[in-house]
Enzyme design. Structure first.
Site, PDB file in Angstrom:
ATOM      1  N   ARG A 268       0.851  -1.198   0.000  1.00 55.20           N
ATOM      2  CA  ARG A 268       0.000   0.000   0.000  1.00 55.20           C
ATOM      3  C   ARG A 268       0.880   1.240   0.000  1.00 55.20           C
ATOM      4  NH1 ARG A 268      -5.444   0.317   1.146  1.00 55.20           N
ATOM      5  NH2 ARG A 268      -6.511  -1.539   1.942  1.00 55.20           N
TER       6      ARG A 268
ATOM      7  N   TYR B 175      -7.789   4.490  -5.991  1.00 54.05           N
ATOM      8  CA  TYR B 175      -8.860   5.469  -5.794  1.00 54.05           C
ATOM      9  C   TYR B 175      -8.323   6.639  -4.962  1.00 54.05           C
ATOM     10  CZ  TYR B 175      -9.405   2.741  -1.444  1.00 54.05           C
ATOM     11  OH  TYR B 175      -9.185   2.067  -0.268  1.00 54.05           O
TER      12      TYR B 175
END
EC number: 1.-.-.-
Length: 396
Positions: free
Chosen positions: A158, A196
């Site tokens: 991430r 996103y």
């Protein structure tokens, strides 16, 4: 509330809040603007090897279909607002006292007490255990039937990148899409990249999942970091050049293994109940890990309201499981497979959902997003209280 961390240095990335969970947050007076929430208006699944759109409207018409938008929010921002709502004096109910740096080392379901690492014994009317995928409380509920969470073969990276870093680069500026979530697949389902925005579209959030990452020296701590060049090394094998250009901007990359556990037959025993990952750990493919924990909290908040007699707790917990366990179990199954979910997996999930058919991706989205845990909990409680009134009146 007993919390093992200090809550001083929270880290993490963004999460999506789907309509089934956003209706709960809004009912709790969460203000999206105060957390920098981004309403995701569009979603698509894209073949990351050639950038061809496979499903253009994966979350089409969220607001018109399910009455609420889907949000993306940085988890630290959401935690901050939730903690404020729980602890501030203003608002309904008593403010919550948060006891930090208190790790629970043992549970007593029958006696409704916990022992912390420093030897302190704390007692309550009910223990709500939210101690994660490697829950020790679950053994109190299941005994020798307990099944430990195990490796799934999946790992994830991430990272967050300021939107301006993309907008200032001619190679990537055209790829920025506000209020949009995109899911890029690799050949053979070997990997996926989820992209996103969060923080008012000012930050781009990335989640890179794969079974092909070298995890020989990787643990489950999401705070562990790897060199920023590592995602690009794998992206060169998985994705088209255009997507590699995006991945190249990765920095402060966190890397950890993903573990999971199958559904369990019960979530409570005596005066101890499991919620969140302790009850239903799931992978990230449906974006429902946080949402299902929010549903747990919403259901318990309604079902345990105005309980004045310990004798009522067991019946309320049975109602909680009636509302939440089959749904949570189905979401575990649906979440542990790279989308689009194959029919065999949809069928396995549907076994937990009498009266529901999951014949397509649209069926899955409809079931997941349309569920109103607030209404379901209020209705179930009303039926129970009606029966109690009839019993007390002497008609039964």
């Amino acid at each position: 509330m007993i919390e093992q961390s200090s809550l001083l240095n929270e880290v993490g990335a963004a999460i999506t809040i789907k309509p089934n969970a956003s209706r709960v947050l809004l009912s709790w007076d969460i203000v999206p603007e105060q957390s920098g929430m981004v309403a995701l208006r569009k979603g698509s699944i894209i073949d990351g090897t050639n950038m061809q759109v496979l499903i253009p409207d994966y979350y089409k018409d969220s607001e018109s279909k399910w009455g609420l938008p889907m949000y993306a929010v940085h988890r630290v921002d959401l935690h901050t607002q939730l903690r404020l709502l729980a602890t501030q004096k203003e608002g309904p109910g008593q403010p919550c006292d948060v006891q930090v740096r208190s790790k629970v080392v043992s549970y007593d379901a029958e006696g409704a007490k916990v022992t912390t690492e420093n030897g302190e014994v704390l007692r309550a009317d009910l223990i709500i255990a939210a101690d994660g995928v490697h829950s020790t409380a679950v053994k109190q509920v299941l005994g020798d039937e307990v099944v430990q969470a195990g490796d799934t073969g999946w790992a994830c990276m991430r990272w967050l990148v300021p939107s301006d870093d993309f907008l200032s680069d001619p190679q990537t500026a055209h790829m920025i899409q506000d209020s949009t979530t995109r899911y890029f697949t690799a050949a053979g389902g070997a990997a996926a990249l989820v992209w996103y925005p969060c923080r008012n579209n000012e930050v781009q959030n990335f989640l890179y999942l794969s079974r092909e990452f070298d995890i020989s020296h990787v643990g489950e701590d999401f705070r562990a970091r790897v060199e920023p060049s590592v995602p690009l090394e794998y992206a060169k094998k998985h994705f088209a050049t255009a997507l590699q250009t995006v991945v190249k901007k990765a920095n402060q990359v966190k890397f950890w293994k993903l573990v999971a556990r199958g559904p369990i037959p019960k979530w409570h025993k005596d005066r101890l109940v499991l919620i969140g990952d302790a009850a239903h750990p799931m992978l990230t493919f449906q974006g429902q890990g946080g949402g299902q924990a929010i549903e747990d909290g919403a259901a318990l908040g309604i079902l345990l309201d105005n309980v004045h007699d310990r004798g009522e707790i067991e019946e309320r917990l049975q109602l909680f499981e009636q509302i939440r366990r089959n749904r949570g179990s189905a979401l575990q199954i649906l979440s542990n497979t790279n989308p689009p979910v194959p029919q065999s997996v949809r069928d396995a999930a549907a076994e937990y959902l009498p009266g529901h058919r999951l014949s397509s991706t649209d069926d899955v989205n409809e079931y997941v997003f349309s569920f109103d845990v607030l209404a379901e909990s209020k209705a179930a409680l009303a039926i129970l209280q009606s029966k109690e009134r009839i019993t007390k009146s002497g008609f039964l």
